[in-house]
Design a protein around this motif. Structure first.
Motif, PDB file in Angstrom:
ATOM      1  N   PHE A   1       0.920  -1.248  -0.022  1.00 14.20           N
ATOM      2  CA  PHE A   1      -0.014   0.052   0.063  1.00 14.20           C
ATOM      3  C   PHE A   1       0.702   1.281  -0.137  1.00 14.20           C
ATOM      4  N   PHE A   2       1.890   1.362   0.686  1.00  9.59           N
ATOM      5  CA  PHE A   2       2.778   2.471   0.902  1.00  9.59           C
ATOM      6  C   PHE A   2       3.612   2.580  -0.401  1.00  9.59           C
ATOM      7  N   LEU A   3       3.896   1.558  -1.249  1.00  9.41           N
ATOM      8  CA  LEU A   3       4.540   1.654  -2.491  1.00  9.41           C
ATOM      9  C   LEU A   3       3.528   2.247  -3.473  1.00  9.41           C
ATOM     10  N   ILE A   4       2.153   1.872  -3.303  1.00 12.40           N
ATOM     11  CA  ILE A   4       1.434   2.413  -4.418  1.00 12.40           C
ATOM     12  C   ILE A   4       1.204   3.875  -4.102  1.00 12.40           C
ATOM     13  N   VAL A   5       1.115   4.377  -2.601  1.00 11.02           N
ATOM     14  CA  VAL A   5       1.181   5.675  -2.427  1.00 11.02           C
ATOM     15  C   VAL A   5       2.162   6.450  -2.979  1.00 11.02           C
ATOM     16  N   ARG A   6       3.365   6.006  -2.812  1.00  9.77           N
ATOM     17  CA  ARG A   6       4.652   6.711  -3.141  1.00  9.77           C
ATOM     18  C   ARG A   6       5.258   6.160  -4.466  1.00  9.77           C
ATOM     19  N   ILE A   7       4.514   5.616  -5.286  1.00  9.67           N
ATOM     20  CA  ILE A   7       4.823   5.120  -6.588  1.00  9.67           C
ATOM     21  C   ILE A   7       5.623   6.204  -7.447  1.00  9.67           C
ATOM     22  N   LYS A   8       5.311   7.441  -7.453  1.00 12.22           N
ATOM     23  CA  LYS A   8       5.896   8.534  -8.100  1.00 12.22           C
ATOM     24  C   LYS A   8       7.259   8.861  -7.912  1.00 12.22           C
ATOM     25  N   HIS A   9       7.327   8.687  -6.440  1.00 13.78           N
ATOM     26  CA  HIS A   9       8.753   8.822  -5.903  1.00 13.78           C
ATOM     27  C   HIS A   9       9.694   7.826  -5.841  1.00 13.78           C
ATOM     28  N   TRP A  10       9.292   6.658  -5.756  1.00 12.13           N
ATOM     29  CA  TRP A  10      10.466   5.426  -6.118  1.00 12.13           C
ATOM     30  C   TRP A  10      10.568   4.987  -7.171  1.00 12.13           C
ATOM     31  N   ILE A  11       9.662   5.052  -8.160  1.00 15.17           N
ATOM     32  CA  ILE A  11       9.603   4.259  -9.328  1.00 15.17           C
ATOM     33  C   ILE A  11      10.872   4.744 -10.275  1.00 15.17           C
ATOM     34  N   HIS A  12      11.362   5.792 -10.275  1.00 18.46           N
ATOM     35  CA  HIS A  12      12.639   6.262 -11.041  1.00 18.46           C
ATOM     36  C   HIS A  12      13.742   6.567  -9.958  1.00 18.46           C
ATOM     37  N   SER A  13      13.792   6.042  -8.773  1.00 16.71           N
ATOM     38  CA  SER A  13      14.861   6.428  -7.854  1.00 16.71           C
ATOM     39  C   SER A  13      15.753   5.300  -7.614  1.00 16.71           C
ATOM     40  N   LYS A  14      16.840   5.094  -8.136  1.00 18.14           N
ATOM     41  CA  LYS A  14      17.634   3.927  -8.237  1.00 18.14           C
ATOM     42  C   LYS A  14      18.003   3.545  -6.801  1.00 18.14           C
ATOM     43  N   GLU A  15      18.232   4.578  -5.949  1.00 17.15           N
ATOM     44  CA  GLU A  15      18.533   4.411  -4.615  1.00 17.15           C
ATOM     45  C   GLU A  15      17.444   3.716  -3.869  1.00 17.15           C
ATOM     46  N   ILE A  16      16.218   4.162  -3.956  1.00 14.35           N
ATOM     47  CA  ILE A  16      15.124   3.515  -3.150  1.00 14.35           C
ATOM     48  C   ILE A  16      15.019   2.031  -3.788  1.00 14.35           C
ATOM     49  N   ILE A  17      15.067   1.910  -4.973  1.00 11.68           N
ATOM     50  CA  ILE A  17      14.961   0.548  -5.516  1.00 11.68           C
ATOM     51  C   ILE A  17      15.984  -0.500  -4.852  1.00 11.68           C
ATOM     52  N   ILE A  18      17.401   0.007  -4.768  1.00  9.33           N
ATOM     53  CA  ILE A  18      18.608  -0.761  -4.165  1.00  9.33           C
ATOM     54  C   ILE A  18      18.305  -1.219  -2.813  1.00  9.33           C
ATOM     55  N   ALA A  19      17.785   0.228  -2.204  1.00 12.69           N
ATOM     56  CA  ALA A  19      17.482  -0.178  -0.534  1.00 12.69           C
ATOM     57  C   ALA A  19      16.407  -1.412  -0.532  1.00 12.69           C
ATOM     58  N   ILE A  20      15.433  -1.184  -1.162  1.00 17.35           N
ATOM     59  CA  ILE A  20      14.551  -2.372  -1.205  1.00 17.35           C
ATOM     60  C   ILE A  20      14.992  -3.698  -1.301  1.00 17.35           C
ATOM     61  N   PHE A  21      15.735  -3.753  -2.474  1.00 17.98           N
ATOM     62  CA  PHE A  21      16.286  -4.914  -2.859  1.00 17.98           C
ATOM     63  C   PHE A  21      17.267  -5.557  -1.784  1.00 17.98           C
ATOM     64  N   LYS A  22      18.155  -4.574  -1.187  1.00 22.19           N
ATOM     65  CA  LYS A  22      19.078  -5.123  -0.019  1.00 22.19           C
ATOM     66  C   LYS A  22      18.149  -5.681   1.245  1.00 22.19           C
ATOM     67  N   ALA A  23      17.234  -4.857   1.630  1.00 20.63           N
ATOM     68  CA  ALA A  23      16.266  -5.335   2.634  1.00 20.63           C
ATOM     69  C   ALA A  23      15.824  -6.659   2.399  1.00 20.63           C
ATOM     70  N   PHE A  24      15.294  -6.989   1.099  1.00 18.68           N
ATOM     71  CA  PHE A  24      14.611  -8.088   0.544  1.00 18.68           C
ATOM     72  C   PHE A  24      15.665  -9.399   0.707  1.00 18.68           C
ATOM     73  N   ILE A  25      16.817  -9.125   0.264  1.00 19.04           N
ATOM     74  CA  ILE A  25      18.068 -10.233   0.155  1.00 19.04           C
ATOM     75  C   ILE A  25      18.209 -10.475   1.852  1.00 19.04           C
ATOM     76  N   VAL A  26      18.390  -9.466   2.566  1.00 20.47           N
ATOM     77  CA  VAL A  26      18.803  -9.863   3.799  1.00 20.47           C
ATOM     78  C   VAL A  26      17.792 -10.376   4.749  1.00 20.47           C
ATOM     79  N   SER A  27      16.636 -10.079   4.399  1.00 15.23           N
ATOM     80  CA  SER A  27      15.523 -10.605   5.272  1.00 15.23           C
ATOM     81  C   SER A  27      15.227 -11.973   4.613  1.00 15.23           C
ATOM     82  N   VAL A  28      15.063 -12.178   3.523  1.00 15.97           N
ATOM     83  CA  VAL A  28      15.018 -13.760   2.950  1.00 15.97           C
ATOM     84  C   VAL A  28      16.448 -14.548   3.297  1.00 15.97           C
ATOM     85  N   GLY A  29      17.365 -14.021   3.153  1.00 18.06           N
ATOM     86  CA  GLY A  29      18.667 -14.997   3.526  1.00 18.06           C
ATOM     87  C   GLY A  29      18.592 -15.174   5.222  1.00 18.06           C
TER      88      GLY A  29
END
Length: 564
Positions: free
Chosen positions: A205-233
């Motif tokens: 839901f927050f991703l939907i609300v902030r889609i214009k903010h993160w969709i073109h932000s490389k930093e945010i996408i990388i941060a989400i990816f890092k969190a995903f990898i660490v959490s899954v690991g």
């Protein structure tokens, strides 16, 4: 450490005080009420403690549950945060005392993390005290602790603020602090699957609300990816084995989910105006005296609206979005929505669980809104906290009138031997240990009619000698070249081996799930066999993934500290 304590000691002390107040029925009376899931969670603590005694530190099966047929709940419902209570139980603390201990620990953590979240987001010195009090004494959470005995959700309440804090950093302010998101999701995965799913819904839901903010932000996408990898690991040792088991056969959990309608748990509007603790249920259509309290409380439902009247330039976008999403999650469980068609929400089981998300989102605008009035902040804080604590104590008071329960010196054995309560009470399994038996294979037999002995493929008892030690079952003196069924509930990983006269393994024999969901095997020429639970490759390698992830994180943290 000294700096951290200096910065946080007030929050820690306040959280400790309101935790003691919240838990007062447990502390002033030698009595633990037996509510919806109390016995199941006592069983989990005892099961983990017994596994430790057997030398198994990451149990997949609790072999002594359900009349020694075994129960695989640890593979579906993580017991990671029950390690300390289990150790305390082995040190001589009663199982009910260990249960109260874990409730108090996570009550304390819930308050502290809610306060930290509020402090970071609002930058207000007073609002965190209101936030911590609101979060702890919300009506829904009181119901979770004292009516439902939903230990998983109670523990999940502690980590939702960390997820929300991670969302705040990653999507709004500082992507370098993505680790809060990773910690929150990892802890929820190892606490309560459904609360983990709820947190995923919140994040989406927050991703939907902030889609214009993160969709073109490389930093945010990388941060989400890092969190995903660490959490899954970090949680791989639990997540992947669970998914493997879920796909290996059908369980009653899947049956309940596929055959029940979310509409049965949708909430009537009048329940948002109820304000009395009721030891009832959450089923749609129940009378008021049978319907448990399912709202966060008047304060949290009304006061956040005040924040909307702030001037636009003074509104924090994260707080505003939390407010909007909080009200969405609050209203979604209503029966005006076509829940019978909203199958994509099926994993949450009950619509009113969304109130957990509403509670977490609304504590921030609710705690900061009143400071817009020209009243001394300290006075607002004291008045709000006193009133909220007072109302909470009033809501909790009926717990003292409960009559069905146990004392703190009650042994676990007396809970399952029939001396206190019928261990089956109308179920075909030991309900006091398995609750709804979500993790039994679909089509399981009536265990009340079974005996702990080997049978042939037709169900006839055969002459044999059995020796059980944990998940190992030694079968001796049986006729060769026949099919047998063992008194063990089948889970992927059970394997039978033929032994020689010296007890050494000489062959792996065909092992399968019998028609009655017990372990079956085809004997060869031997007369002695060993059935044991062997880790599957996925269980083994996912544990390696988690260990490597944790070791890597520790290495990087140490390296970073040394480079300072």
């Amino acid at each position: 450490m000294k700096l951290w304590l200096k910065q946080n000691y007030k929050y820690l002390l306040f959280s400790l005080i309101i935790t003691i107040i919240f838990a007062y029925p447990f502390l002033i009376k030698d009595f633990l009420p037996l509510e919806h899931d109390t016995l199941f969670h006592l069983s989990r603590i005892e099961g983990l403690a017994q596994s430790f005694k057997d030398g198994v530190f990451l149990p997949r099966i609790y072999p002594y549950k359900n009349m020694n047929f075994g129960y695989g709940s640890p593979m579906f419902y993580s017991d990671f945060f029950l390690i300390i209570p289990a150790l305390l139980y082995n040190l001589g603390i009663s199982v009910s005392g260990c249960y109260v201990f874990i409730i108090m620990v996570f009550t304390f953590l819930s308050s502290y993390f809610a306060m930290r979240l509020c402090r970071v987001v609002t930058n207000n010195n007073y609002a965190p005290y209101i936030a911590g009090t609101l979060y702890l004494f919300s009506n829904y959470r009181i119901t979770d602790v004292y009516v439902r005995s939903s230990l998983g959700e109670v523990m999940g309440f502690a980590f939702l603020p960390l997820v929300l804090l991670g969302i705040y950093y990653v999507l709004y302010t500082d992507t370098k602090k993505w680790y809060y998101l990773a910690i929150g999701f990892t802890c929820l995965a190892l606490t309560h699957n459904i609360t983990f799913v709820l947190a995923c819904i919140l994040f989406i839901f927050f991703l939907i609300v902030r889609i214009k903010h993160w969709i073109h932000s490389k930093e945010i996408i990388i941060a989400i990816f890092k969190a995903f990898i660490v959490s899954v690991g970090c949680s791989a040792f639990f997540i992947f084995p669970m998914l493997e088991q879920m796909t290996s056969q059908n369980f009653y959990l899947s049956y309940y989910t596929s055959t029940s309608s979310l509409a049965d748990s949708s909430v009537e509007l009048w329940k948002y105006f109820a304000n009395t603790t009721v030891f009832g249920y959450g089923t749609h259509g129940y009378a008021k005296d049978m319907s448990m309290l399912l709202n966060p409380g008047y304060f949290m439902m009304i006061i956040p609206i005040v924040y909307l009247f702030r001037k636009k330039e003074n509104k924090n976008p994260f707080i505003l979005h939390s407010l909007i999403l909080g009200y969405i999650f609050l209203l979604l469980p209503l029966d005006i929505f076509p829940w019978e068609y909203m199958v994509f929400f099926g994993l949450i089981q009950f619509t009113w669980r969304l109130i957990m998300l509403a509670t977490c989102c609304l504590i921030i605008p609710a705690s900061i809104a009143l400071f817009d009035f020209k009243i001394k902040p300290l006075l607002i804080t004291i008045v709000c906290c006193v009133l909220l604590i007072g109302e909470g104590v009033w809501h909790i008071y009926p717990v003292l009138t409960r009559t069905t329960g146990i004392n703190y010196d009650t042994s676990y054995a007396s809970l399952i031997d029939g001396s206190i309560i019928d261990p089956f009470y109308s179920a075909f399994y030991v309900r006091v240990e398995l609750a709804g038996a979500d993790y039994l294979p679909e089509g399981s037999p009536d265990y009340r009619e079974l005996s702990n002995e080997v049978t042939d493929s037709l169900g006839n008892s055969v002459s044999s000698s059995l020796t059980r030690e944990g998940t190992n079952l030694l079968i001796e003196n049986i006729k060769p070249n026949q099919s047998y069924i063992l008194p063990i509930t089948y889970y992927l990983g059970y394997q039978v081996y033929a032994l020689d006269a010296q007890g050494e393994i000489i062959d792996k024999v065909s092992t399968y799930k019998a028609n009655n969901t017990l372990v079956g095997f085809n004997a060869n020429d031997a007369t002695t066999y060993l059935c044991r639970y062997d880790e599957t490759p996925i269980q083994k390698y996912s544990l390696y993934v988690s260990l490597v992830t944790v070791i890597t994180i520790l290495f990087l943290l140490i390296k970073k500290k040394m480079n300072r």
